[in-house]
Scaffold this active site. Structure first.
Site, PDB file in Angstrom:
ATOM      1  N   HIS A  68      83.944   5.813  30.283  1.00  0.00           N
ATOM      2  CA  HIS A  68      83.440   5.549  31.502  1.00  0.00           C
ATOM      3  C   HIS A  68      85.036   5.409  32.384  1.00  0.00           C
ATOM      4  O   HIS A  68      86.100   4.894  31.711  1.00  0.00           O
ATOM      5  CB  HIS A  68      83.732   3.998  31.558  1.00  0.00           C
ATOM      6  CG  HIS A  68      82.698   3.080  30.712  1.00  0.00           C
ATOM      7  ND1 HIS A  68      81.643   3.052  31.368  1.00  0.00           N
ATOM      8  CD2 HIS A  68      82.335   2.898  28.710  1.00  0.00           C
ATOM      9  CE1 HIS A  68      80.564   2.195  30.944  1.00  0.00           C
ATOM     10  NE2 HIS A  68      81.131   2.707  29.137  1.00  0.00           N
ATOM     11  N   ILE A  71      82.515   2.902  25.328  1.00  0.00           N
ATOM     12  CA  ILE A  71      82.479   1.536  24.908  1.00  0.00           C
ATOM     13  C   ILE A  71      80.461   1.136  24.300  1.00  0.00           C
ATOM     14  O   ILE A  71      80.042   1.697  24.806  1.00  0.00           O
ATOM     15  CB  ILE A  71      82.249   0.582  25.844  1.00  0.00           C
ATOM     16  CG1 ILE A  71      83.756   0.163  26.796  1.00  0.00           C
ATOM     17  CG2 ILE A  71      81.482  -1.251  25.699  1.00  0.00           C
ATOM     18  CD1 ILE A  71      83.315  -0.214  28.631  1.00  0.00           C
ATOM     19  N   ARG A  72      80.650   1.249  22.803  1.00  0.00           N
ATOM     20  CA  ARG A  72      79.358   1.621  22.201  1.00  0.00           C
ATOM     21  C   ARG A  72      78.521   2.347  22.656  1.00  0.00           C
ATOM     22  O   ARG A  72      77.400   2.651  23.565  1.00  0.00           O
ATOM     23  CB  ARG A  72      78.736   0.665  22.265  1.00  0.00           C
ATOM     24  CG  ARG A  72      78.916  -1.586  21.762  1.00  0.00           C
ATOM     25  CD  ARG A  72      78.179  -2.356  21.591  1.00  0.00           C
ATOM     26  NE  ARG A  72      76.351  -2.163  21.422  1.00  0.00           N
ATOM     27  CZ  ARG A  72      76.428  -1.709  19.774  1.00  0.00           C
ATOM     28  NH1 ARG A  72      77.667  -1.989  19.036  1.00  0.00           N
ATOM     29  NH2 ARG A  72      75.351  -1.879  19.510  1.00  0.00           N
ATOM     30  N   ARG A  94      72.564   6.994  20.588  1.00  0.00           N
ATOM     31  CA  ARG A  94      72.848   6.124  21.188  1.00  0.00           C
ATOM     32  C   ARG A  94      74.031   4.889  20.069  1.00  0.00           C
ATOM     33  O   ARG A  94      74.073   5.542  18.738  1.00  0.00           O
ATOM     34  CB  ARG A  94      71.764   4.590  21.596  1.00  0.00           C
ATOM     35  CG  ARG A  94      70.824   5.125  22.490  1.00  0.00           C
ATOM     36  CD  ARG A  94      70.463   4.024  23.407  1.00  0.00           C
ATOM     37  NE  ARG A  94      70.093   2.819  23.683  1.00  0.00           N
ATOM     38  CZ  ARG A  94      69.569   1.751  23.103  1.00  0.00           C
ATOM     39  NH1 ARG A  94      69.152   1.811  22.638  1.00  0.00           N
ATOM     40  NH2 ARG A  94      70.695   0.444  23.647  1.00  0.00           N
ATOM     41  N   CYS A 114      77.984   6.989  29.910  1.00  0.00           N
ATOM     42  CA  CYS A 114      77.645   6.041  29.365  1.00  0.00           C
ATOM     43  C   CYS A 114      75.958   6.012  29.070  1.00  0.00           C
ATOM     44  O   CYS A 114      75.061   6.311  28.799  1.00  0.00           O
ATOM     45  CB  CYS A 114      78.262   4.802  28.932  1.00  0.00           C
ATOM     46  SG  CYS A 114      78.418   3.735  27.204  1.00  0.00           S
ATOM     47  N   GLY A 134      76.313   0.117  31.354  1.00  0.00           N
ATOM     48  CA  GLY A 134      76.203  -0.560  31.064  1.00  0.00           C
ATOM     49  C   GLY A 134      74.710  -1.084  30.196  1.00  0.00           C
ATOM     50  O   GLY A 134      75.112  -0.572  28.867  1.00  0.00           O
ATOM     51  N   GLU A 135      73.433  -0.898  30.050  1.00  0.00           N
ATOM     52  CA  GLU A 135      72.417  -1.078  28.937  1.00  0.00           C
ATOM     53  C   GLU A 135      71.277  -0.599  29.064  1.00  0.00           C
ATOM     54  O   GLU A 135      70.485  -0.545  30.261  1.00  0.00           O
ATOM     55  CB  GLU A 135      72.256  -2.885  28.411  1.00  0.00           C
ATOM     56  CG  GLU A 135      72.268  -2.756  26.998  1.00  0.00           C
ATOM     57  CD  GLU A 135      71.147  -1.814  26.328  1.00  0.00           C
ATOM     58  OE1 GLU A 135      70.644  -1.323  25.271  1.00  0.00           O
ATOM     59  OE2 GLU A 135      69.683  -2.426  27.163  1.00  0.00           O
ATOM     60  N   SER A 136      71.215   0.759  28.967  1.00  0.00           N
ATOM     61  CA  SER A 136      70.163   1.602  29.372  1.00  0.00           C
ATOM     62  C   SER A 136      69.033   1.460  29.304  1.00  0.00           C
ATOM     63  O   SER A 136      67.987   2.079  30.331  1.00  0.00           O
ATOM     64  CB  SER A 136      70.044   3.345  28.334  1.00  0.00           C
ATOM     65  OG  SER A 136      70.074   2.708  26.773  1.00  0.00           O
ATOM     66  N   GLU A 186      85.953   4.721  35.212  1.00  0.00           N
ATOM     67  CA  GLU A 186      84.744   3.811  36.493  1.00  0.00           C
ATOM     68  C   GLU A 186      85.971   3.035  36.205  1.00  0.00           C
ATOM     69  O   GLU A 186      86.519   2.002  36.970  1.00  0.00           O
ATOM     70  CB  GLU A 186      83.936   3.150  36.418  1.00  0.00           C
ATOM     71  CG  GLU A 186      83.267   2.694  35.599  1.00  0.00           C
ATOM     72  CD  GLU A 186      82.462   3.422  34.846  1.00  0.00           C
ATOM     73  OE1 GLU A 186      82.857   4.171  34.175  1.00  0.00           O
ATOM     74  OE2 GLU A 186      81.804   3.381  33.841  1.00  0.00           O
TER      75      GLU A 186
HETATM   76  N1  GLN Z   1      74.858   1.713  23.955  1.00  0.00           N
HETATM   77  C1  GLN Z   1      74.431   1.237  25.160  1.00  0.00           C
HETATM   78  C2  GLN Z   1      73.503   1.789  25.671  1.00  0.00           C
HETATM   79  O1  GLN Z   1      72.503   2.295  24.659  1.00  0.00           O
HETATM   80  C3  GLN Z   1      75.447   1.467  26.341  1.00  0.00           C
HETATM   81  C4  GLN Z   1      76.633   1.236  26.917  1.00  0.00           C
HETATM   82  C5  GLN Z   1      77.307   1.424  27.817  1.00  0.00           C
HETATM   83  O2  GLN Z   1      76.895   2.047  28.772  1.00  0.00           O
HETATM   84  N2  GLN Z   1      78.882   1.236  27.418  1.00  0.00           N
HETATM   85  O3  GLN Z   1      72.435   2.278  27.113  1.00  0.00           O
END
Ligand code: GLN
Length: 198
Positions: free
Chosen positions: A172, A136-137, A107, A78, A46-48, A174
């Site tokens: 990921h 993903i990113r 990151r 991630c 997700g987004e840390s 999942e």
């Molecule tokens: N770029 C996201 C972060 O810094 C992580 C991306 C992800 O969990 N797919 O949190």
């Protein structure tokens, strides 16, 4: 074994499905009383920074940190990997992590051009099969401390690491329907650790 999935933001549902496929009972975790009930925890992708901030809002941040330090088995994918790292590069200002895993992550390391990609990678769990990995990113690992084992890499950059009861992947599993990585966490990381405690 009761396995929690931190359910504040990110791909919680996908982790829950993968855990069910591995034969354990997953539970969504938002509050301290819920965390008390589980033996192990998964931090989703997700987004840390958002997950860290919401953990503070929900009053569960310190408890997660303490349980990691106490040896609760934990897996982060991630954003979850970033949240487990002791040191974060290209962090947002003031970004906090639970820490516990002696690594430095960068990151969004794979850069804009390759923002998201998939690859079949070797995962060092003793089996020879490749794992389909979705990035993903994603972060990568730039430094691993003593006692941290690298289980998979992409172009020399570690993307799966483990130190005792802490396991993290920058991809990921999942999202793929291949449950090997979750099974590795349950059977090779969590179960042996929990059996030792009993
Ligand atoms: N770029 C996201 C972060 O810094 C992580 C991306 C992800 O969990 N797919 O949190």
């Amino acid at each position: 074994m009761k396995v929690g999935v931190l359910a504040l933001q990110g791909d919680v549902r996908e982790h829950i499905s993968s855990l069910i496929a591995c034969g354990v009972t997953p539970m969504s975790i938002r509050r301290p009383v819920e965390l008390e009930q589980v033996d192990a925890l998964v931090l989703p992708g997700g987004e840390s920074t958002t997950i860290a901030q919401l953990s503070e809002v929900f009053g569960i941040f310190e408890q997660i940190k303490d349980r990691i330090a106490d040896g609760m088995p934990i897996y982060g994918s991630c954003a979850g990997m970033i949240l487990l790292a002791n040191e974060i590069l290209d962090a947002k200002q003031g970004q906090k992590s639970f820490g516990g895993l002696d690594i430095t992550v960068r990151r969004n390391a794979f850069g804009r051009q390759v923002d998201s990609f998939e690859s079949d990678i070797a995962f060092d769990d003793g089996a020879a099969n490749l794992v389909r990995a979705v990035f993903i990113r994603a972060p990568w690992v730039e430094r691993v401390g003593a006692g941290v084992r690298v289980l998979a890499s992409v172009d020399e950059h570690p993307v799966a690491v483990r130190s005792q009861t802490i396991f993290a992947t920058s991809f990921h599993p999942e999202l793929t329907g291949d449950h090997r990585i979750h099974r590795y966490f349950i059977e090779e990381v969590a179960r042996p650790a929990l059996e030792k405690v009993k």
